[in-house]
Motif scaffolding. Sequence first.
Motif, short mmCIF file in Angstrom:
data_model
loop_
_atom_site.label_atom_id
_atom_site.label_comp_id
_atom_site.label_asym_id
_atom_site.label_seq_id
_atom_site.Cartn_x
_atom_site.Cartn_y
_atom_site.Cartn_z
N TYR A 125 0.83 -1.21 0.00
CA TYR A 125 0.00 0.00 0.00
C TYR A 125 0.87 1.27 0.00
O TYR A 125 2.07 1.23 0.23
CB TYR A 125 -0.98 0.02 1.17
CG TYR A 125 -1.76 -1.25 1.34
CD1 TYR A 125 -2.40 -1.86 0.26
CD2 TYR A 125 -1.86 -1.88 2.60
CE1 TYR A 125 -3.13 -3.04 0.41
CE2 TYR A 125 -2.58 -3.06 2.76
CZ TYR A 125 -3.20 -3.63 1.66
OH TYR A 125 -3.92 -4.79 1.81
N LYS A 127 1.29 5.52 -1.80
CA LYS A 127 1.16 6.34 -3.01
C LYS A 127 2.51 6.42 -3.70
O LYS A 127 3.51 6.83 -3.10
CB LYS A 127 0.67 7.74 -2.66
CG LYS A 127 0.48 8.64 -3.88
CD LYS A 127 -0.07 10.01 -3.47
CE LYS A 127 -0.32 10.89 -4.69
NZ LYS A 127 -0.87 12.21 -4.31
N MET A 164 0.61 -3.91 -11.49
CA MET A 164 -0.02 -2.60 -11.62
C MET A 164 0.80 -1.76 -12.59
O MET A 164 1.99 -1.53 -12.35
CB MET A 164 -0.10 -1.89 -10.26
CG MET A 164 -1.01 -2.57 -9.26
SD MET A 164 -1.22 -1.62 -7.71
CE MET A 164 0.38 -1.86 -6.93
N ILE A 181 -4.34 -2.96 -14.67
CA ILE A 181 -4.01 -3.96 -13.66
C ILE A 181 -4.11 -5.33 -14.31
O ILE A 181 -4.88 -5.54 -15.25
CB ILE A 181 -4.92 -3.87 -12.40
CG1 ILE A 181 -6.39 -4.13 -12.75
CG2 ILE A 181 -4.75 -2.53 -11.71
CD1 ILE A 181 -6.82 -5.55 -12.56
N CYS A 212 0.09 6.41 -8.54
CA CYS A 212 -0.80 5.30 -8.18
C CYS A 212 -1.05 5.38 -6.68
O CYS A 212 -0.10 5.40 -5.90
CB CYS A 212 -0.15 3.97 -8.55
SG CYS A 212 -0.95 2.52 -7.85
N GLU A 213 -2.31 5.46 -6.30
CA GLU A 213 -2.70 5.42 -4.89
C GLU A 213 -3.27 4.04 -4.59
O GLU A 213 -4.31 3.66 -5.13
CB GLU A 213 -3.73 6.51 -4.58
CG GLU A 213 -3.18 7.92 -4.76
CD GLU A 213 -4.18 8.99 -4.34
OE1 GLU A 213 -5.32 8.63 -3.97
OE2 GLU A 213 -3.83 10.19 -4.40
N TRP A 214 -2.59 3.31 -3.72
CA TRP A 214 -2.90 1.90 -3.47
C TRP A 214 -3.35 1.74 -2.03
O TRP A 214 -2.59 1.93 -1.10
CB TRP A 214 -1.66 1.08 -3.78
CG TRP A 214 -1.74 -0.38 -3.50
CD1 TRP A 214 -2.83 -1.17 -3.38
CD2 TRP A 214 -0.61 -1.25 -3.32
NE1 TRP A 214 -2.47 -2.47 -3.13
CE2 TRP A 214 -1.13 -2.54 -3.10
CE3 TRP A 214 0.78 -1.04 -3.34
CZ2 TRP A 214 -0.28 -3.63 -2.87
CZ3 TRP A 214 1.62 -2.12 -3.11
CH2 TRP A 214 1.09 -3.41 -2.88
N ILE A 219 -7.43 1.03 -5.90
CA ILE A 219 -6.22 1.50 -6.57
C ILE A 219 -6.63 2.58 -7.55
O ILE A 219 -7.53 2.36 -8.38
CB ILE A 219 -5.49 0.36 -7.30
CG1 ILE A 219 -5.18 -0.80 -6.33
CG2 ILE A 219 -4.20 0.86 -7.94
CD1 ILE A 219 -4.67 -2.05 -7.02
N ARG A 230 -9.63 3.75 -11.96
CA ARG A 230 -9.64 3.20 -10.60
C ARG A 230 -10.12 1.76 -10.64
O ARG A 230 -10.98 1.39 -11.43
CB ARG A 230 -10.50 4.04 -9.65
CG ARG A 230 -11.97 4.13 -9.98
CD ARG A 230 -12.77 4.80 -8.85
NE ARG A 230 -12.11 5.99 -8.33
CZ ARG A 230 -12.30 6.43 -7.08
NH1 ARG A 230 -13.12 5.79 -6.26
NH2 ARG A 230 -11.70 7.54 -6.68
N TRP A 242 -8.12 -10.08 -6.77
CA TRP A 242 -7.43 -9.04 -5.99
C TRP A 242 -6.27 -9.67 -5.21
O TRP A 242 -6.40 -10.04 -4.03
CB TRP A 242 -8.41 -8.37 -5.03
CG TRP A 242 -7.82 -7.22 -4.28
CD1 TRP A 242 -7.05 -7.29 -3.14
CD2 TRP A 242 -7.90 -5.83 -4.60
NE1 TRP A 242 -6.66 -6.03 -2.74
CE2 TRP A 242 -7.17 -5.11 -3.61
CE3 TRP A 242 -8.53 -5.10 -5.63
CZ2 TRP A 242 -7.05 -3.72 -3.62
CZ3 TRP A 242 -8.41 -3.72 -5.63
CH2 TRP A 242 -7.69 -3.04 -4.65
N PHE A 244 -3.72 -7.95 -4.52
CA PHE A 244 -2.98 -6.75 -4.10
C PHE A 244 -3.04 -6.51 -2.60
O PHE A 244 -3.29 -5.40 -2.12
CB PHE A 244 -3.52 -5.54 -4.87
CG PHE A 244 -3.43 -5.69 -6.36
CD1 PHE A 244 -2.19 -5.77 -6.99
CD2 PHE A 244 -4.57 -5.78 -7.13
CE1 PHE A 244 -2.09 -5.93 -8.36
CE2 PHE A 244 -4.49 -5.93 -8.51
CZ PHE A 244 -3.24 -6.01 -9.13
#
Length: 289
Positions: A125, A127, A164, A181, A212-214, A219, A230, A242, A244
């Motif tokens: 996680y 940014k 990603m 993704i 990328c904001e995870w 995301i 998104r 998922w 991630f």
Amino acid sequence: MRYVTILLFLMFALTARCQRKEVTPPTQVAVLDPKTTLPKEFVFTDKPVWQDEFDYSGKPDPAKWGYDLGGSGWGNNEMQNYTDNLANAHVKDGHLVITAIKEPSGGRLYSSARLLTKGKGDFLYGKIEVRAKLPTGVGTWPAIWTLATDSNYGTQYWPDNGEMDIMEHVGFDQNRVHANIHTKAFNHSIGTNKGDEILVPTASTEFHVYSCEWKPDLIVFAVDGKEYFRFQKDGLYGWKEWPFDRKQFLLLNIAVGGNWGGQKGVDNTIFPQSMEVDYVRVYGLTEKK
């Protein structure tokens, strides 16, 4: 006698009514299921938890960057050989410069570089921000992207463990930048890929911030702060949709040709071509207080 009987009956009925209590329905109290997790709010740290400002010269900092090497085609029939040569990746004037060159290299007709932070910058996680200026010309295929640090799911590293794509650009479609993704359930090889694109007319003449904001359930991809794709975690998703929720690392590279980058051929007159990177910053994710 009949009147006395009636009088006694009325007195008994009145007494019984007075003694009867009114029953109030019980109050309904909502009880939280102890298995239920309340939604959490997250924020990104004010300062990067990992970064490279490229305020030095020479080879990329070995404490932060490693290399993928070789000319195997990399699963996409790419035409370059990746090296750790200074000509293919160096830092100068505050920028990381990754360069694809038309030259014999490792049995290939082109040389290039693919840098990665695996084992030196692995993140769960956060940014990611990369300020970059892209190459141009038919046959170039630069990318800013992530892969899983470990093989946690399924039987195949890719796509089972996720990818990603923060930025992909193919030179035959100059003004378009892509975010995607890839997972076991969603990937281009089975026609279920999830992604989007945005027009960036100055992608190769000016620097732009690709981000990328995870988060644990979302995301978000953006250029210069403008969101354009998104990917939301559905409550029914498992690892196939998922993956991630495990660490990933960052990659920066220029490929030449390949299944996508080479769809319109390769213009040999354009080389050398470079992607310049001004900075790479990764901000951590914390729970909002």
